[in-house]
Each structure stands twice: as structure tokens, then as C-alpha cells.
Design an enzyme around this catalytic site. Structure first.
Site, PDB file in Angstrom:
ATOM      1  N   ILE A   1       7.180   0.099   9.182  1.00 51.52           N
ATOM      2  CA  ILE A   1       6.679  -1.115   8.526  1.00 51.52           C
ATOM      3  C   ILE A   1       7.196  -1.274   7.096  1.00 51.52           C
ATOM      4  O   ILE A   1       7.087  -2.349   6.520  1.00 51.52           O
ATOM      5  CB  ILE A   1       5.133  -1.191   8.540  1.00 51.52           C
ATOM      6  CG1 ILE A   1       4.507  -0.105   7.663  1.00 51.52           C
ATOM      7  CG2 ILE A   1       4.601  -1.092   9.958  1.00 51.52           C
ATOM      8  CD1 ILE A   1       3.008  -0.300   7.462  1.00 51.52           C
TER       9      ILE A   1
ATOM     10  N   ASP B   1       6.908   4.585  12.875  1.00 48.68           N
ATOM     11  CA  ASP B   1       6.261   3.469  12.179  1.00 48.68           C
ATOM     12  C   ASP B   1       7.201   3.032  11.060  1.00 48.68           C
ATOM     13  O   ASP B   1       7.340   3.725  10.052  1.00 48.68           O
ATOM     14  CB  ASP B   1       4.909   3.926  11.627  1.00 48.68           C
ATOM     15  CG  ASP B   1       4.106   2.800  11.001  1.00 48.68           C
ATOM     16  OD1 ASP B   1       4.717   1.854  10.473  1.00 48.68           O
ATOM     17  OD2 ASP B   1       2.863   2.861  11.024  1.00 48.68           O
TER      18      ASP B   1
ATOM     19  N   LYS C   1       4.192  -5.533   4.802  1.00 52.61           N
ATOM     20  CA  LYS C   1       4.833  -4.914   3.638  1.00 52.61           C
ATOM     21  C   LYS C   1       6.152  -5.599   3.279  1.00 52.61           C
ATOM     22  O   LYS C   1       6.371  -5.960   2.126  1.00 52.61           O
ATOM     23  CB  LYS C   1       5.078  -3.421   3.913  1.00 52.61           C
ATOM     24  CG  LYS C   1       3.876  -2.672   4.457  1.00 52.61           C
ATOM     25  CD  LYS C   1       2.646  -2.753   3.552  1.00 52.61           C
ATOM     26  CE  LYS C   1       1.483  -2.001   4.153  1.00 52.61           C
ATOM     27  NZ  LYS C   1       0.259  -2.085   3.322  1.00 52.61           N
TER      28      LYS C   1
ATOM     29  N   TYR D   1      -0.463   8.641   5.689  1.00 48.77           N
ATOM     30  CA  TYR D   1      -1.336   7.511   5.358  1.00 48.77           C
ATOM     31  C   TYR D   1      -2.773   7.796   5.801  1.00 48.77           C
ATOM     32  O   TYR D   1      -3.014   8.067   6.979  1.00 48.77           O
ATOM     33  CB  TYR D   1      -0.783   6.266   6.053  1.00 48.77           C
ATOM     34  CG  TYR D   1      -1.703   5.075   6.139  1.00 48.77           C
ATOM     35  CD1 TYR D   1      -2.284   4.526   4.998  1.00 48.77           C
ATOM     36  CD2 TYR D   1      -1.969   4.470   7.378  1.00 48.77           C
ATOM     37  CE1 TYR D   1      -3.115   3.419   5.098  1.00 48.77           C
ATOM     38  CE2 TYR D   1      -2.786   3.358   7.477  1.00 48.77           C
ATOM     39  CZ  TYR D   1      -3.366   2.841   6.334  1.00 48.77           C
ATOM     40  OH  TYR D   1      -4.186   1.753   6.418  1.00 48.77           O
TER      41      TYR D   1
END
Length: 469
Positions: free
Chosen positions: A232, A230, A272, A145
């Protein structure tokens, strides 16, 4: 400028990345079905807009939560007054239960290990402050990202060392890639403090395999470093293989009473899975009490409002709602992803097989004029300015291979996605025609050059024959 700090005047925020530049171009000329039908369609924003009808329906049925009432009595004053940084107990309980539900209740989470933050951006930066010093290194698998260049580095001074992954195995993490990144950091005299992964992956849209997760646990155990997972996008997994949380791996391996148990940390958010990025709800989950205590103090700089916590605690505590939401969200994501993949195929474009996320990792290598990142940027600019689609080039995600792009599908209507695919198909067709025309011209020139050389050779032979006579 001398009166300002270096932080203000430096260029390490990452705002000049093509990832953010594409957003800027979109904002200058945003597509609107009625007002600006020839504008740029935003396909660079990983936002989940597919289930707002479910959220709004719940709000309509629960007016007390919306108007900040409890048993028909206003609690506005209670919520408006000072709240400490530990968060509302009812919300923290609802959040950890929702996290467990998304993971099929294979793992449970303790509210005492949870720290609320203003989104995952704040959570990741806070963890950097907790785990590393300025000049230390965090290893990240590529592609990653683009916002991590800002979130992890800008204010903390932490360095990112890429774990180079390739398309040859679907960009999966390998032991050799991990070790190579670790050695590269050492070569640069950087102390490696941990590995950070996104699972499911942004930008790949894939879940990590159990083998990769075991490999990561073994690696951080051996090197005595941290692991940040992570997660998410954990609630966006719409097809097999199923999502496996790093906490589940640790428990399956019975590592609860080992040192690595306290060196594994999870980042979560409702941006998300629930499609609420504007609510700024993130969380750190850690089994290290020192990290939890420090992160809780640091969360003062980015708290989640009491009003937001109250509303969402009521929503997430409604188990009938969460069960329906998770199920329908998965089905809608899969349907929309299928439409993107189908549209790409009609345009002669393939993508990495994916099962999660709000985007696809799209392979446009065959459309490059050369196998270079310069050619990738040239193609990206044509797609943004001529085709009027904002997509994210792989180079902005630090991909090592030119020609890959992240394309989002859940932040627009189905009609808008259909239009985007029509635009892309027309563009690809024009490239094929241009390339064919260019090839025909090359062949014609080559043919004419051959004829010209033959004529010269024949004339020279003829003249020589005449001279000998």
C-alpha cells in the site's frame, strides 16, 4: 454479559495498545494553530496530506466526474441503484493501470485477478479468511504495523508469530530469522499458512531488497505456504533503491507456471499513495482463481461505493494527471522527510535511513533511563503528555529493541512539523541538562564520600598512633 458473544467481550482487538492510546490522548487535546496552540500534535497517523491541492485542482477541472455525469448527462440513478460485488469494470481497469504505473510499468495486472475491498484492512482480513483456519499461524517480520493485531487476528482467530529482526542489519529479514519463526510456530503446535510483509515497510519506511524478496520466495516455495505482500506504500518511494514488487520478482524468475505463482498475493490501497483513506478503496490481487472467487464473495461485507468508483475511475484514467501526481508526490515526500530528519538531527536524534513511506523509524535509545521497555513507555508518556507529541513507541510495533519510535511527517503542515521539532529539541535539551545535573550530583557525592572515608581513615590512624604511644 452472558448474552453477548465472546468476540464482543474478549480483549483481542488491540485497542489497548499504546499505538491507539496515543490517538485517544490526541483526540482529547488536538493541536490547532489558532484554537489550541498548546495541544498535542498528531505524529502517530500515517496520512498523506501533501498533495490535496493537486486532487482538488483536478476535481475543479472535471465537474462531470464530481456531479456524476457522463457526457453532460446525469448518471446519478445508475450509480445509486444496486451494483454487484465485482466492481465497475472501468474503475478496475483504471486501478490496475495505476498500480502498473507506480511500479514503472515493469509489471502489469489483470482485472480478472483483482478483488475490490473497503480498504487494505478489509483486504488483509479477507485474505486471512481465505488462506487460514482459526489457530493457524502467519509469520510477520518485526517491527510491524500495530493494526495487524486487529486486522489479521481479531475476527479470524489466526495467530501471528513474529520474525525477529534487529537493528544490527537495519531490520532486514534473514534466512535464520525466518526459520526460527517457523520453528517457534511448530513448537507451539501452530500450522504455518504463510508469511506477510509490508513493502515498503510500515514502520521502517524502507523498501525491501531484492535479496530479501528472493529469500522470501525461496522460503515459501520450500515450506509450501503462502506469501502476502502488502504494497500500500508502493507509490511513496521517493528515493533509491527503487521499489520492487513481489510480482516483478516472480516474473523475473519465470515462476508464472509454478505452484508458488498462485500462492503469492498482493494487497493494495489508495489510502497512502493517493491520500484517500476516507474513500475506503482497497484491493486484493491474486493469481489463484479460487482465492479470487472466494474473496469476491466475501467483499459483500465491505464494498466500495459505486459513486467512489466512478469518480476515481475518471481521475485515474487521466494519464496526464497521474503522471504529474506521482512525480510531485515523490518530490514533496522527500522534501518533507528531509525536514523531519534535519529537525531530529538538530535535537541530537538519528533515525533509520529510509526512502519511502510517510514516517521515519526514529532512534531514541540514548534518551532511555534504562534499556527496558518500561523505560521506553516512560519516555513515550513524557513525549505525549509533556512535550505534547503523539508518536508511536516501538513496543506497539512489536520491536524487540526498546527505544525506537515511529514518527509521521506527511499529515501536517510544514509549520506544524517545525513546531513539533522545536518542542522535541527543547525536551531533549532538558533531559541532557537533567542527566548532567544528576551526574554532577553523583560525582559530588562520590567525591565527598571519598573525602569522608579518607578523614575517617586518617582519624583512625591518628588515634591508633596515639594509643601506641
Amino acid at each position: 454479559m452472558g448474552l453477548l458473544s465472546r468476540k464482543v467481550t474478549c480483549n483481542s482487538h488491540g485497542q489497548d495498545s499504546s499505538y491507539f492510546l496515543g490517538w485517544q490522548e490526541y483526540e482529547k487535546n488536538p493541536y490547532d494553530e489558532v484554537k489550541n496552540p498548546k495541544g498535542i500534535i498528531q505524529m502517530g497517523l500515517a496520512e498523506n496530506q501533501l498533495c490535496f491541492d493537486l486532487l482538488e485542482s483536478w476535481l475543479a477541472k472535471n465537474p462531470d466526474a464530481v456531479s456524476f455525469k457522463r457526457e453532460e448527462q446525469s448518471i446519478f440513478k445508475e450509480l445509486a441503484l444496486f451494483q454487484d460485488y465485482h466492481g465497475l469494470p472501468a474503475f478496475k481497469k483504471a486501478l490496475v493501470d495505476f498500480m502498473a504505473e507506480i511500479r514503472g510499468n515493469k509489471v502489469s495486472f489483470d482485472t480478472d485477478h483483482l478483488v475490490l475491498t473497503a480498504g487494505a484492512t478489509s483486504a488483509n482480513e479477507t485474505l486471512m479468511f481465505c488462506l487460514a483456519e482459526k489457530g493457524d499461524a502467519i509469520l510477520l517480520p518485526t517491527p510491524y504495523y500495530p493494526g495487524f493485531d486487529r486486522d489479521l487476528k481479531w475476527r479470524t482467530g489466526v495467530e501471528i508469530v513474529p520474525i525477529q529482526c534487529s537493528s544490527s542489519n537495519g531490520f532486514q529479514i534473514t534466512e535464520s530469522a525466518l526459520e526460527a519463526a517457523y520453528q517457534e510456530a511448530q513448537r507451539k503446535n501452530l500450522r504455518v499458512k504463510g508469511v506477510l510483509v509490508t513493502n515498503p515497510s510500515n514502520p521502517l519506511g524502507t523498501t525491501m531488497s531484492r535479496n530479501e524478496l528472493d529469500l522470501l520466495v525461496n522460503f515459501v516455495t520450500d515450506k509450501e505456504i503462502h506469501l502476502i505482500s502488502d504494497e500500500i506504500y508502493s507509490g511513496t518511494v521517493f528515493s533509491s533503491p527503487a521499489f520492487v514488487s513481489i510480482i516483478e520478482v516472480l516474473k523475473d524468475r519465470k515462476l508464472e507456471n509454478t505452484q508458488v505463482w498462485e500462492r503469492v498475493h498482493v494487497v493494495y490501497s489508495l489510502s497512502k499513495d493517493l491520500g484517500l483513506p476516507g474513500f475506503r478503496v482497497g484491493a486484493i490481487y491474486s493469481n489463484d482463481p479460487i482465492v479470487v472467487a472466494a474473496a469476491t464473495k466475501m467483499s459483500s461485507f465491505g464494498l466500495v461505493s459505486s459513486q467512489t468508483q466512478y469518480l476515481l475511475s475518471a481521475m485515474l484514467s487521466d494519464k496526464k494527471f497521474t503522471k504529474e501526481y506521482i512525480s510531485k508526490n515523490h518530490k514533496r515526500l522527500q522534501k518533507r522527510q528531509n525536514k523531519l530528519v534535519s529537525g531530529l538531527e538538530k535535537a541530537g536524534i538519528s533515525c533509520l535511513e529510509s526512502n519511502a513511506g510517510l514516517f521515519c523509524w526514529v532512534d531514541m535509545r540514548h534518551l532511555l533511563s534504562s534499556n527496558t521497555f518500561e523505560a521506553e513507555m516512560e519516555l513515550w508518556k513524557r513525549i505525549v503528555y509533556d512535550v505534547k507529541l503523539n508518536i508511536s513507541p516501538g513496543s506497539s510495533c512489536h520491536c524487540t529493541e526498546p527505544g525506537w519510535f515511529r514518527v509521521c511527517f506527511a499529515n501536517m503542515s510544514e509549520d506544524t512539523l517545525k513546531l513539533a521539532m522545536q518542542r522535541l529539541k527543547s525536551f531533549v535539551s532538558s533531559i541532557i541538562i537533567d542527566n548532567q545535573t544528576h551526574q554532577d550530583l553523583k560525582n559530588m557525592r562520590k567525591k565527598n564520600r571519598t573525602k569522608w572515608v579518607f578523614r575517617l581513615s586518617f582519624q583512625s590512624f591518628h588515634d591508633r598512633e596515639q594509643g601506641e604511644r
